[in-house]
Design a protein around this motif. Structure first.
Motif, PDB file in Angstrom:
ATOM      1  N   TRP A   1       5.484  40.274  12.940  1.00  0.00           N
ATOM      2  CA  TRP A   1       4.483  41.171  12.805  1.00  0.00           C
ATOM      3  C   TRP A   1       5.072  41.458  14.134  1.00  0.00           C
ATOM      4  O   TRP A   1       5.616  41.140  15.546  1.00  0.00           O
ATOM      5  CB  TRP A   1       2.946  40.363  13.195  1.00  0.00           C
ATOM      6  N   GLY A   2       4.384  42.837  15.297  1.00  0.00           N
ATOM      7  CA  GLY A   2       3.972  42.984  16.357  1.00  0.00           C
ATOM      8  C   GLY A   2       3.767  44.888  16.071  1.00  0.00           C
ATOM      9  O   GLY A   2       3.650  45.225  15.133  1.00  0.00           O
ATOM     10  N   LYS A   3       3.847  45.455  17.286  1.00  0.00           N
ATOM     11  CA  LYS A   3       3.611  46.971  17.627  1.00  0.00           C
ATOM     12  C   LYS A   3       4.783  47.999  16.774  1.00  0.00           C
ATOM     13  O   LYS A   3       5.830  47.626  17.797  1.00  0.00           O
ATOM     14  CB  LYS A   3       3.651  47.460  18.799  1.00  0.00           C
ATOM     15  N   ASN A   4       4.401  48.320  16.514  1.00  0.00           N
ATOM     16  CA  ASN A   4       5.443  49.773  16.130  1.00  0.00           C
ATOM     17  C   ASN A   4       6.792  48.550  15.313  1.00  0.00           C
ATOM     18  O   ASN A   4       7.759  49.261  15.596  1.00  0.00           O
ATOM     19  CB  ASN A   4       6.052  51.469  16.384  1.00  0.00           C
ATOM     20  N   MET A   5       6.631  48.077  14.198  1.00  0.00           N
ATOM     21  CA  MET A   5       7.127  47.348  13.112  1.00  0.00           C
ATOM     22  C   MET A   5       8.250  47.363  11.894  1.00  0.00           C
ATOM     23  O   MET A   5       9.062  47.307  11.169  1.00  0.00           O
ATOM     24  CB  MET A   5       7.141  45.851  13.809  1.00  0.00           C
TER      25      MET A   5
ATOM     26  N   SER B   1       4.010  52.127  12.283  1.00  0.00           N
ATOM     27  CA  SER B   1       2.660  51.335  11.431  1.00  0.00           C
ATOM     28  C   SER B   1       3.259  49.871  12.462  1.00  0.00           C
ATOM     29  O   SER B   1       4.180  49.500  12.432  1.00  0.00           O
ATOM     30  CB  SER B   1       3.250  51.169  10.540  1.00  0.00           C
ATOM     31  N   ASP B   2       1.871  49.452  12.419  1.00  0.00           N
ATOM     32  CA  ASP B   2       1.132  48.259  13.306  1.00  0.00           C
ATOM     33  C   ASP B   2       1.769  47.298  12.413  1.00  0.00           C
ATOM     34  O   ASP B   2       1.490  47.177  11.059  1.00  0.00           O
ATOM     35  CB  ASP B   2       0.851  47.444  13.855  1.00  0.00           C
TER      36      ASP B   2
ATOM     37  N   SER C   1      12.716  47.848   8.829  1.00  0.00           N
ATOM     38  CA  SER C   1      12.062  46.733   8.839  1.00  0.00           C
ATOM     39  C   SER C   1      13.081  45.880   7.856  1.00  0.00           C
ATOM     40  O   SER C   1      12.007  45.101   7.624  1.00  0.00           O
ATOM     41  CB  SER C   1      11.109  47.392   8.025  1.00  0.00           C
TER      42      SER C   1
ATOM     43  N   PRO D   1      -0.067  43.814  12.529  1.00  0.00           N
ATOM     44  CA  PRO D   1      -1.153  43.541  13.399  1.00  0.00           C
ATOM     45  C   PRO D   1      -1.101  41.600  12.795  1.00  0.00           C
ATOM     46  O   PRO D   1      -1.148  40.450  13.685  1.00  0.00           O
ATOM     47  CB  PRO D   1      -2.722  44.124  12.401  1.00  0.00           C
TER      48      PRO D   1
ATOM     49  N   HIS E   1      12.724  45.375  22.530  1.00  0.00           N
ATOM     50  CA  HIS E   1      12.733  46.670  21.129  1.00  0.00           C
ATOM     51  C   HIS E   1      13.127  45.856  19.972  1.00  0.00           C
ATOM     52  O   HIS E   1      13.174  46.746  18.691  1.00  0.00           O
ATOM     53  CB  HIS E   1      13.002  47.633  21.499  1.00  0.00           C
TER      54      HIS E   1
END
Length: 141
Positions: free
Chosen positions: A4-8, A16-17, A65, A19, A41
């Protein structure tokens, strides 16, 4: 393995995150996971056979991803396996240093792993530590 995480991930062409933890369904299952290391990153996954896979923000500014192979199987054990700011470092049992960048472009993926040309006056490198603007080498001598 959960992620999970930001801009993953990319959804409909947009970042998209994630969450909440989501199972990484596309993780190869050819060998057990030995270790995972997170860079700023990206993250790198070391398998028991010595292969290394990466996922996350690439050096060419895309988001992967699905994990891609950064290094094919190598003789184990490694002395160091560590994701840094923008690359992953492996110091093998012969004290050879390999670094790998995560790229989206297939043509760049073919050349993503390299051996840095550091002059340490014949000393064996024990480990490599990288930050945003600095690199530190630790030698065995």
């Amino acid at each position: 393995v959960y992620l999970w995480g930001k801009n993953m991930k990319t959804v409909d062409g947009k970042l998209s995150d994630i969450p909440l933890p989501e199972r990484l369904e596309t993780l190869p299952t050819h060998h057990p996971v030995l270790q995972i290391s997170c860079g700023s990153h990206h993250l790198s996954i070391l398998f028991e056979d010595g292969s290394v896979y990466g996922i996350g923000l690439t050096a060419d500014h895309a988001v992967l991803s699905d994990p891609i192979e950064l290094m094919p199987p190598q003789p184990m054990p490694y002395k160091q396996f560590e994701a840094h700011q923008d690359r992953t470092t492996i110091v093998d049992r012969n004290n050879d240093v390999h670094q790998a960048h995560l790229w989206q472009a297939k043509s760049l993926q073919l050349h993503s792993t390299f051996a840095p040309m550091w002059d340490v006056q014949g000393c064996a490198i024990a480990s490599v530590h990288r930050g945003w603007r600095s690199t530190m080498l630790v030698t065995q001598e």
